[in-house]
Design a protein around this motif. Structure first.
Motif, short mmCIF file in Angstrom:
data_model
loop_
_atom_site.label_atom_id
_atom_site.label_comp_id
_atom_site.label_asym_id
_atom_site.label_seq_id
_atom_site.Cartn_x
_atom_site.Cartn_y
_atom_site.Cartn_z
N UNK A 34 0.30 -1.46 -0.21
CA UNK A 34 -0.23 0.04 0.20
C UNK A 34 1.22 1.46 -0.13
N UNK A 35 0.47 2.45 -1.50
CA UNK A 35 0.81 3.99 -1.03
C UNK A 35 0.56 4.69 -0.87
N UNK A 36 -0.58 4.19 -0.90
CA UNK A 36 -1.90 5.93 -0.60
C UNK A 36 -2.03 5.25 0.69
N UNK A 37 -1.79 6.68 1.61
CA UNK A 37 -1.92 6.59 2.92
C UNK A 37 -3.64 6.59 3.51
N UNK A 38 -3.78 6.72 2.86
CA UNK A 38 -5.53 6.43 3.29
C UNK A 38 -5.48 4.83 3.47
N UNK A 58 -6.20 -4.36 3.74
CA UNK A 58 -7.75 -3.65 2.25
C UNK A 58 -7.91 -3.86 1.27
N UNK A 59 -8.68 -3.78 0.37
CA UNK A 59 -9.20 -4.23 -0.97
C UNK A 59 -9.13 -3.33 -1.77
N UNK A 60 -8.44 -3.50 -2.68
CA UNK A 60 -8.32 -2.65 -3.92
C UNK A 60 -8.99 -3.04 -4.84
N UNK A 61 -10.03 -2.31 -5.44
CA UNK A 61 -10.17 -2.57 -7.31
C UNK A 61 -9.87 -2.36 -7.71
N UNK A 62 -8.00 -2.42 -8.85
CA UNK A 62 -8.12 -2.14 -9.39
C UNK A 62 -8.02 -1.04 -10.22
N UNK A 63 -8.36 0.25 -11.09
CA UNK A 63 -9.36 0.71 -11.86
C UNK A 63 -8.27 1.46 -13.24
N UNK A 64 -6.39 1.49 -12.56
CA UNK A 64 -6.09 1.46 -13.75
C UNK A 64 -4.83 1.64 -13.44
N UNK A 91 -17.63 -4.60 4.35
CA UNK A 91 -15.70 -4.84 4.38
C UNK A 91 -15.35 -3.31 2.93
N UNK A 92 -14.14 -2.99 3.50
CA UNK A 92 -13.94 -1.80 3.09
C UNK A 92 -12.99 -2.50 1.80
N UNK A 93 -13.38 -1.40 0.68
CA UNK A 93 -12.41 -1.67 -0.19
C UNK A 93 -12.59 -0.26 -1.26
N UNK A 94 -11.03 -0.19 -2.05
CA UNK A 94 -11.03 1.55 -2.63
C UNK A 94 -10.56 0.52 -4.11
N UNK A 116 0.74 -5.42 2.77
CA UNK A 116 2.12 -4.22 3.83
C UNK A 116 1.69 -2.80 2.91
N UNK A 117 2.31 -2.22 4.01
CA UNK A 117 2.51 -0.47 3.79
C UNK A 117 3.47 0.41 3.72
N UNK A 118 3.70 0.56 2.43
CA UNK A 118 4.73 1.42 2.14
C UNK A 118 5.24 2.56 2.11
N UNK A 119 4.71 3.16 3.21
CA UNK A 119 4.78 4.02 3.73
C UNK A 119 6.49 4.75 3.97
#
Length: 277
Positions: free
Chosen positions: A117-121, A126-132, A178-181, A236-239
């Protein structure tokens, strides 16, 4: 590229000799995400090494089987584990299974992966639905002589991930609580994880999540005229200013824990697709 068609035919013939189904969808399962096949009515399990021209996965947790059967009313081919560039394979080898899925009849590809995860939010799990996506893999499976019977020379990438499927996936997550971005995935070769400076750069150019796969398969799926849904689990969080060494065991554990949420989206999407057909 012209030689690919003959290899695809050989692989298709082998699979058809072991399984009589006609797949409507193909599913590629990434790190820690193999549990989806437990929901299948399995009709055949074919190890990759038995299929002509299939590369064999060496990645951790990747079983290396093509599982054939029915999932929520749809005929499906599921890859238990994918092939990566960091294993030393070419992009044509990595994407060869997508060509085979298309040749067998699939017009929908669902790809999943574990990502940083690169986005701090965004939060771990969490799940991410890829849009690009952003391709920084220094390679493209479409390079070479184009075979017009497989796809056009210059496939348009204005919407590599099917907008309707993105919307439906987000609604499924909302309905099930559940959370999805929505997010942009950036792909690098690996196998090393990125430096702090690289994470800053990737975030600066617009990436929300980072991984080492998926983009080659999506490029070939779009070239083949398939609809695509891409799903990521943030393991994992990549901040860069709060970075700690990656723990591969923890990454796999997080993927395993979040896998039921990803499976819920896939199962609901397939159910909706089966009701349409």
């Amino acid at each position: 590229m012209l030689a690919i068609r003959g290899k695809v035919t050989e692989a298709v013939n082998k699979i058809r000799s072991l399984w009589s189904g006609v797949p409507q969808a193909g599913v590629i399962l990434g790190t820690g995400l193999g549990g989806l096949t437990q929901n299948m009515e399995v009709e055949a399990v074919i190890p990759y090494h038995e299929i002509p021209h299939f590369a064999v996965s060496t990645a951790t947790t990747h079983s290396g089987n093509l599982v054939c059967g029915t999932l929520n009313g749809m005929s499906v081919l599921a890859m238990e584990g994918r092939i990566h560039a960091y294993e030393g394979y070419s992009y044509q080898q990595i994407t060869f299974p997508v060509r085979v899925m298309k040749a067998l009849g699939a017009d929908l590809l669902i790809v999943s992966n574990a990502a940083g995860g690169l986005n701090p939010q965004f939060r771990q799990g969490d799940l991410v639905v890829m849009e690009d996506h952003i391709n920084l893999m220094n390679g493209n499976p479409l390079v070479g002589v184009n075979d017009e019977q497989l796809g056009e020379r210059f496939p348009d990438m204005c919407a590599p991930y099917t907008p309707e499927l993105i919307d439906r996936a987000m609604k499924i997550a909302l309905d099930h609580g559940f959370v999805a971005h929505r997010g942009v995935y950036v792909a690098l070769v690996g196998p090393n994880l990125e430096t702090r400076a690289e994470y800053r750069f990737l975030r600066m150019i617009g990436a929300d999540i980072v991984g080492m796969s998926t983009v080659p398969e999506v490029l070939v799926a779009v070239h083949s005229g398939m609809r695509v849904l891409g799903l990521s689990i943030i393991t994992d969080i990549c901040l860069p200013d709060a970075l700690k060494p990656a723990d591969i065991a923890e990454i796999i554990s997080v993927a395993n824990e979040a896998e039921p949420k990803l499976s819920k989206i896939v199962l609901e999407i397939l159910k909706q697709e089966s009701q349409k057909s």
